[in-house]
Design an enzyme around this catalytic site. Structure first.
Site, mmCIF file in Angstrom:
data_model
loop_
_atom_site.group_PDB
_atom_site.id
_atom_site.type_symbol
_atom_site.label_atom_id
_atom_site.label_comp_id
_atom_site.label_asym_id
_atom_site.label_seq_id
_atom_site.Cartn_x
_atom_site.Cartn_y
_atom_site.Cartn_z
ATOM 1 C CE1 TYR A 182 -3.853 -2.083 -0.306
ATOM 2 C CE2 TYR A 182 -3.228 -3.086 1.776
ATOM 3 C CZ TYR A 182 -4.026 -3.063 0.642
ATOM 4 O OH TYR A 182 -4.995 -4.018 0.461
ATOM 5 N NE ARG A 230 0.414 -6.563 9.838
ATOM 6 C CZ ARG A 230 -0.298 -7.689 9.677
ATOM 7 N NH1 ARG A 230 -1.162 -7.794 8.706
ATOM 8 N NH2 ARG A 230 -0.166 -8.700 10.499
ATOM 9 C CG ASP A 273 0.274 -11.945 5.692
ATOM 10 O OD1 ASP A 273 0.970 -12.344 6.639
ATOM 11 O OD2 ASP A 273 -0.685 -11.160 5.840
ATOM 12 N NE ARG A 305 -0.275 -22.693 7.414
ATOM 13 C CZ ARG A 305 -0.610 -23.861 7.959
ATOM 14 N NH1 ARG A 305 -1.714 -23.962 8.664
ATOM 15 N NH2 ARG A 305 0.146 -24.922 7.797
ATOM 16 N NE ARG A 328 -4.497 -17.536 8.050
ATOM 17 C CZ ARG A 328 -3.617 -18.114 7.253
ATOM 18 N NH1 ARG A 328 -4.036 -18.874 6.268
ATOM 19 N NH2 ARG A 328 -2.324 -17.933 7.433
ATOM 20 C CB CYS A 351 -6.599 -21.893 12.074
ATOM 21 S SG CYS A 351 -6.463 -21.355 10.367
ATOM 22 C CB CYS A 357 -11.457 -16.646 6.983
ATOM 23 S SG CYS A 357 -9.760 -17.204 6.763
ATOM 24 C CB CYS A 368 -14.494 -19.466 10.416
ATOM 25 S SG CYS A 368 -13.256 -20.647 10.990
ATOM 26 C CG HIS A 433 -17.174 -34.636 1.774
ATOM 27 N ND1 HIS A 433 -17.980 -34.064 2.725
ATOM 28 C CD2 HIS A 433 -16.427 -33.625 1.266
ATOM 29 C CE1 HIS A 433 -17.742 -32.762 2.778
ATOM 30 N NE2 HIS A 433 -16.805 -32.468 1.903
#
Ligand code: FMN
Ligand code: SF4
Length: 699
Positions: A182, A230, A273, A305, A328, A351, A357, A368, A433
């Site tokens: 950004y 960030r 990410d 993650r 997540r 997760c 999501c 979710c 399944h």
């Protein structure tokens, strides 16, 4: 939280830590993630975030919050903070988060060349007037405006104004987003920034705009807020900055920042990410964080993650990062920190990295595949850990089918205190399944859905699993249940009927070399070893590409044909598409896009491409991944036997999940969950109305 201390090896995760003037109660930081609720659905948003705070997260962040109209992100869902009315909506969320003892963090955002601006219709802003790398339809069209010095001043001021507004409504942390490609990242990147003034050229010059803004934001909020930034420390393509540059940038801005919020990727590379488990392992960023650690002593929150408390404790103990950043895992289980604290590891809904999501967010509402309550905290009043006891628990419920919907319904009803819940399945294990899906390459972690529910079944004394048992309609009628829930799933069509044709594929009927996913996965059937196999993927989700990879790995010469513009088109929303296609390509799988099959016969597939040019492909076997149909024979027999039903004193027969309408895992599971929650409504087969938030109508 329960006051029993956490297990010794997890204790480090519960040590408080200071960032600037603020103290976080533990090491769990719920990082920025979009919900599509935001300031447009403020009550839904506040309840969603508050439940994460209640579950023990030390800090709870907004999604990206645009600072002004030049970064209007409509039709995407930013939680804008442009004016006092936005502020009022933010305040409701911040107060709700504070009530549960967490800090509230806001991610201040400007999209620059990538901003959508559908409502503000202002020109896009950029360092050097170079169009964003995001292709249509995802990215905006046109060449963005080169920012003048006045534009730079104006945008800096809009960050200051937004930060002050955030402080005034009670935010504890203002996080200036300089990642994901950004606006600030565009200035930091030599790919975007070709300026020759003091904002371009050397890394120091490219960092000037961001550093000036950080300084001004810091001065404006003073000691009332901690300042974070960030940064995406590595991107896959040329459009970001290098890891070496990231390390240098952290050194440069370190005095202005109380907390580094680190991730990877960019708008064109989100999958690095928001990493799908299919292609990226947990902890994938640790090496990168180690490099940044060498440049700062300030606290670092890093995403990777994370799902394993052991790994989390290890990485915090190692000092590489100080805070576990998670989006997540907090979606899948808002009470993750509390469960770790209490040592209830087996109760964690891990997760699975499916990325429903993010794909559902792109479609307009974040949901979710593990946690049916995500986003429903206000809308339907569902709490992830609490169920209303049944008013009339003296029911005996027979759930037929232990796939995702049946499992979720049975567990929910048992939690609500039903006297007896019997969950019957013809297979010797639960999962339906999904049990076969986890055998597809890379999908092992999807099995967490089953693992979690197996553990819960064992814990519920009023829920009995009866495996390896097939019940006919007559046997169900005689079972003695007061309620029957049919969750018998779906099957893949063997006719070639596809979403784009709605007619069977001529020539397919009766051919021995035509297979369905059920035959390959559930029955283990295979074409002749090493032969040419064509997978016709008219569905576009994980099954076609998963089977193609499986068969290629087994030594078949695989082609995949799809009427869509991309193989595994849905993978572009779940973010595994590019990596999956790369892997298919590396495995020698031929990919034919924009091709619809029209006829099958004599070892030959006939079709047409998007220009109606003929398509011919010789093959020895064909796998049809086109559409699924409900397996609802038992349900239809039961409801057709109205008189017998009455005699058997069954009060209701309900059909849920794929047996009603085959759909993605998250939605089938949701249906089972909804039934359990609404079991005592007048007609539980019809969903109750949910609370809708709408903007105030002013005549
Ligand atoms: C549904 C969803 C929405 C996201 N929205 C944002 C966002 O608005 N801003 C941002 O910086 N990151 C966003 N992210 C990325 C997360 O902050 C995080 O970096 C990423 O998901 C990796 O962390 P995880 O493995 O714990 O999910 C989003 C992630 C998800 C899953
Ligand atoms: S949808 Fe899948 S990836 Fe996303 S939070 Fe839920 S379990 Fe995790």
């Amino acid at each position: 939280m329960n006051r029993v201390p956490p297990a010794a090896h997890h204790r480090v995760l519960f040590e408080p830590i200071s960032i600037g003037s603020k103290t976080l109660r533990n090491r769990f930081f719920n990082v920025a993630h979009g919900t599509a609720y935001g300031v447009l659905r403020p009550s839904t948003w506040a309840s969603y975030r508050a439940v994460r705070a209640e579950g023990g997260w030390a800090a709870v962040s907004t999604e990206f919050s645009s600072v002004g109209p030049s970064s209007d992100e409509s039709p995407l869902h930013s939680s804008d903070i442009w004016d006092g009315e936005d502020g009022r909506r933010h305040k409701a969320m911040v107060d709700a988060v504070h009530e549960h003892g967490a800090l509230a963090s806001i991610e201040l955002h400007h999209g620059g060349a990538h901003a959508m601006r559908r409502l503000s219709r202002e020109p896009a802003l950029s360092p050097s007037g170079l169009a964003g790398e995001l292709p249509p339809p995802a990215g905006p069209l046109g060449t963005p405006k080169v920012m003048t010095l006045e534009d730079i001043e104006r945008v800096e001021q809009s960050f200051v104004d937004a930060a002050v507004r955030a402080r005034d409504v009670g935010y504890d942390i203002v996080d200036v987003l300089a990642g994901y490609g950004y606006l600030f990242a565009q200035f930091l990147s030599a790919f975007h920034n070709h300026r020759t003034d003091k904002y371009g050229g050397s890394l120091e010059n490219r960092a000037r705009f961001w550093i000036e803004t950080l300084g001004r934001v810091r001065d404006a909020v003073g000691a009332d807020c901690a300042v974070a930034s960030r940064m995406s420390i590595q991107t896959q393509g040329p459009w970001g900055h290098t890891l070496d540059e990231s390390v240098e940038l952290v050194r440069m801005a370190d005095p202005l920042v109380d907390l580094w919020d680190l991730n990877v990727g960019s708008v064109l590379d989100w999958g690095s990410d928001i990493s799908p488990s299919r292609v990226i392992p947990e902890g994938h960023n640790v090496e990168l964080f180690t490099r940044v650690r060498s440049a700062t002593q300030k606290p670092i929150v890093g995403v990777s993650r994370w799902t394993s408390p052991d790994l989390m404790a290890e990485v915090v103990r190692s000092g590489v990062i100080d805070l576990i950043g998670s989006a997540r895992q907090s979606i899948a289980d808002p009470f993750f920190p509390q469960k770790v604290y209490e040592g209830r590891i087996e109760d964690i809904r891990e997760c699975m990295g499916i990325n429903h999501c993010i794909s559902s967010l792109d479609r307009g509402n974040m949901a979710c595949a593990q946690n049916a309550t995500a986003g429903e905290e206000y809308r339907r009043g569902w709490h992830p850990e609490r169920f209303e006891p049944l008013e009339r628990p003296d029911v005996s419920v027979l759930v037929v089918g232990a796939g995702p919907a049946g499992l979720e319904a049975a567990i929910g009803l048992a939690r609500r205190g039903a006297d007896m819940v019997h969950l019957v399945d013809s297979a010797d294990q639960v999962g339906g399944h999904l049990r076969q899906v986890v055998d597809l390459p890379g999908l092992r972690e999807w099995g967490r859905f089953i693992d979690h529910r197996k553990i819960q079944i064992d814990k519920l004394p009023n829920l009995q699993l009866i495996a390896s048992t097939t019940l006919s309609a007559a046997e169900i009628l005689e079972y003695g249940a007061s309620h029957v829930v049919v969750a018998t799933g779906a099957r893949w069509l063997d006719t070639g009927l596809a979403p784009g044709t709605h007619t069977p594929l001529p020539g397919v009927d009766g051919l021995e070399w035509v297979f369905t996913p059920d035959q390959l996965l559930a029955r283990g059937d295979r074409p002749v070893s090493g032969c040419r196999v064509t997978v016709y993927d008219a569905e576009g989700s994980y099954m076609g590409s998963g089977l193609s990879q499986l068969l290629a790995d087994e030594g078949y010469k695989v082609s995949v044909v799809t009427p869509h513009a991309q193989v595994t088109a849905e993978g572009d929303l779940t973010l595994d598409g590019p990596a999956v296609r790369r892997s298919l390509h590396t495995s020698g799988v031929a990919m034919y896009r924009n091709v619809s099959l029209t006829e099958v016969g004599d070892g030959l597939l006939r079709g047409a491409d998007e220009f109606e040019e003929p398509f011919l492909l010789e093959t020895d076997a064909l796998v049809l991944v086109t559409m699924r149909a409900p397996v609802d024979d038992v349900y239809r027999q039961l409801v057709s036997e109205r008189n017998t039903l009455h005699e058997s004193e069954i009060e209701a027969v309900l059909c849920i999940g794929d047996a009603q309408s085959p759909r993605p895992l998250a939605e089938a599971m949701f249906d089972g969950h909804r039934l359990a929650r609404e079991f005592e409504s007048t007609d539980p087969s019809v969903p109750l109305p949910y609370r809708r938030e709408s903007l105030q109508f002013v005549k």
